[in-house]
Design an enzyme around this catalytic site. Structure first.
Site, short mmCIF file in Angstrom:
data_model
loop_
_atom_site.label_atom_id
_atom_site.label_comp_id
_atom_site.label_asym_id
_atom_site.label_seq_id
_atom_site.Cartn_x
_atom_site.Cartn_y
_atom_site.Cartn_z
N LYS A 8 0.84 -1.20 0.00
CA LYS A 8 0.00 0.00 0.00
C LYS A 8 0.87 1.24 0.00
O LYS A 8 2.03 1.22 0.43
CB LYS A 8 -0.94 0.02 1.20
CG LYS A 8 -0.27 0.04 2.59
CD LYS A 8 0.17 1.41 3.08
CE LYS A 8 0.89 1.32 4.43
NZ LYS A 8 1.67 2.52 4.78
N ASP A 128 -2.47 -2.02 9.77
CA ASP A 128 -2.58 -2.05 8.31
C ASP A 128 -3.05 -3.40 7.77
O ASP A 128 -3.24 -3.55 6.55
CB ASP A 128 -1.22 -1.73 7.67
CG ASP A 128 -0.75 -0.31 7.97
OD1 ASP A 128 -1.57 0.52 8.38
OD2 ASP A 128 0.46 -0.06 7.79
O1 C5P Z 1 -0.26 -1.29 14.28
P1 C5P Z 1 1.19 -1.33 13.90
O2 C5P Z 1 1.87 -2.56 14.40
O3 C5P Z 1 1.44 -1.06 12.47
O4 C5P Z 1 1.83 -0.10 14.68
C1 C5P Z 1 3.22 0.01 14.83
C2 C5P Z 1 3.52 1.22 15.71
O5 C5P Z 1 3.21 2.42 14.99
C3 C5P Z 1 2.71 1.33 16.98
O6 C5P Z 1 3.31 0.61 18.03
C4 C5P Z 1 2.72 2.83 17.26
O7 C5P Z 1 3.93 3.22 17.83
C5 C5P Z 1 2.68 3.40 15.86
N1 C5P Z 1 1.30 3.73 15.42
C6 C5P Z 1 0.66 4.82 15.98
N2 C5P Z 1 -0.62 5.13 15.59
C7 C5P Z 1 -1.26 4.39 14.67
C8 C5P Z 1 -0.63 3.27 14.06
C9 C5P Z 1 0.67 2.97 14.47
O8 C5P Z 1 1.23 5.51 16.83
N3 C5P Z 1 -2.48 4.72 14.30
#
Ligand code: C5P
Length: 287
Positions: A8, A128
């Site tokens: 993406k 994601d």
């Molecule tokens: O959900 P994912 O594993 O992709 O998120 C990785 C990191 O990115 C989270 O631990 C957080 O630090 C950050 N994040 C965030 N806000 C979001 C998505 C991700 O702060 N909406």
């Protein structure tokens, strides 16, 4: 059982305030593009992951392995990941592999989980993952996992400038918070950009190029200064729009058509490799 899953790029990544759970509320326009990973699932007595890319962790912290555990705790599967999506590149490659593993294991094990159920499990694995199941173009709210499809016309042509090494997503979000604190810039509650939504509905690439936005871009550039020059180079080569993809370090350039995309890709010098792709494309599918 082999599943193909797209990368993406975020067409709008508007980052709201930091929440108590450590995530940020987002308005996140996801767009699936034709760079694909493939995940093949076969019978095994334990969960094991093999991958053709050395930078992908193979243990239980691998997102595809976690997807298998989440779908049916205690069941074994061998997951072979063939990577084409840049690793830690801001194109949701790890999430894509988790989405593919959910679809592949659901079929291999004959579990009969619905797409909605897979999306719900996917949302617990990463922000994601649900979009990698859905594909197309969609707006994600919450931490990005609540999805609504967005109306689009035609096909958009992209160039992706791949960088050496990755960027850590939590670090980039942290840098975004740090910059906001240092500059006194308050995080606003984001909403879907109207010019962006209209450009997508009209299939208007020049308008889309002008409407692209990524609140994480200053943070990614701060952590990887060379991205500034890469974006400039793409603009000088006539890209209709240029932005860091997600948390980076991949840079995305919108082209007028496929020929224009090829021209930009051949001319870019300040990156490890430039590849072309088009979007929107479907989410994870069995091949
Ligand atoms: O959900 P994912 O594993 O992709 O998120 C990785 C990191 O990115 C989270 O631990 C957080 O630090 C950050 N994040 C965030 N806000 C979001 C998505 C991700 O702060 N909406």
């Amino acid at each position: 059982m082999t599943v193909r899953v797209p990368a993406k790029v975020n067409l709008q990544l508007s980052v709201g305030p930091l929440r108590d759970d450590g995530f940020h509320d987002l308005v996140n326009v996801f767009h699936a593009v034709s760079l694909f990973d493939e995940v093949t699932a076969s019978e095994s007595d334990r969960v094991e992951v093999v991958c053709d890319h050395a930078d992908v962790p193979l243990g239980d912290d691998n997102l595809a392995a976690r997807a298998a555990h989440a779908l049916a705790p205690g069941r074994g599967v061998r997951l072979e990941i063939s990577k084409n999506i840049p690793v830690a590149g801001g194109m949701a490659g790890g999430s894509a592999d988790a989405a593919a593993a959910l679809v592949a294991c659901n079929a291999l094990w004959n579990l009969g989980r619905t797409p909605g159920e897979l999306m719900e499990i996917g949302g617990t694995l990463g922000s994601d993952v649900p979009f990698a199941l859905l594909g197309g173009t969609a707006v994600g709210t919450g931490r990005g996992e609540h999805l609504t499809p967005v109306d689009t016309s035609g096909t958009f042509h992209w160039v992706f400038a791949l960088a050496d090494g990755g960027l850590s997503t939590p670090q980039v979000y942290g840098e975004c918070d740090r910059i906001r604190e240092a500059t006194g810039e308050a995080a606003v509650w984001p909403s879907l950009s109207e010019p962006l939504a209209k450009a997508l509905a009209d299939g208007n690439a020049p308008a889309l190029g002008g409407a692209l936005v990524n609140d994480l871009q200053p943070a990614a550039i701060m952590l990887r200064r060379s991205l500034h020059r890469t974006l400039e180079e793409g603009r000088e080569l006539g890209a209709l729009g240029a932005l860091v993809s997600g948390s980076g370090p991949t840079c995305a350039f919108l082209a007028a058509d496929e020929t224009h995309a090829r021209e930009i890709a051949v001319a870019l010098t300040g990156c490890r490799e430039a590849v072309i792709a088009h979007g929107p494309v479907p989410g994870a599918v069995i091949v």
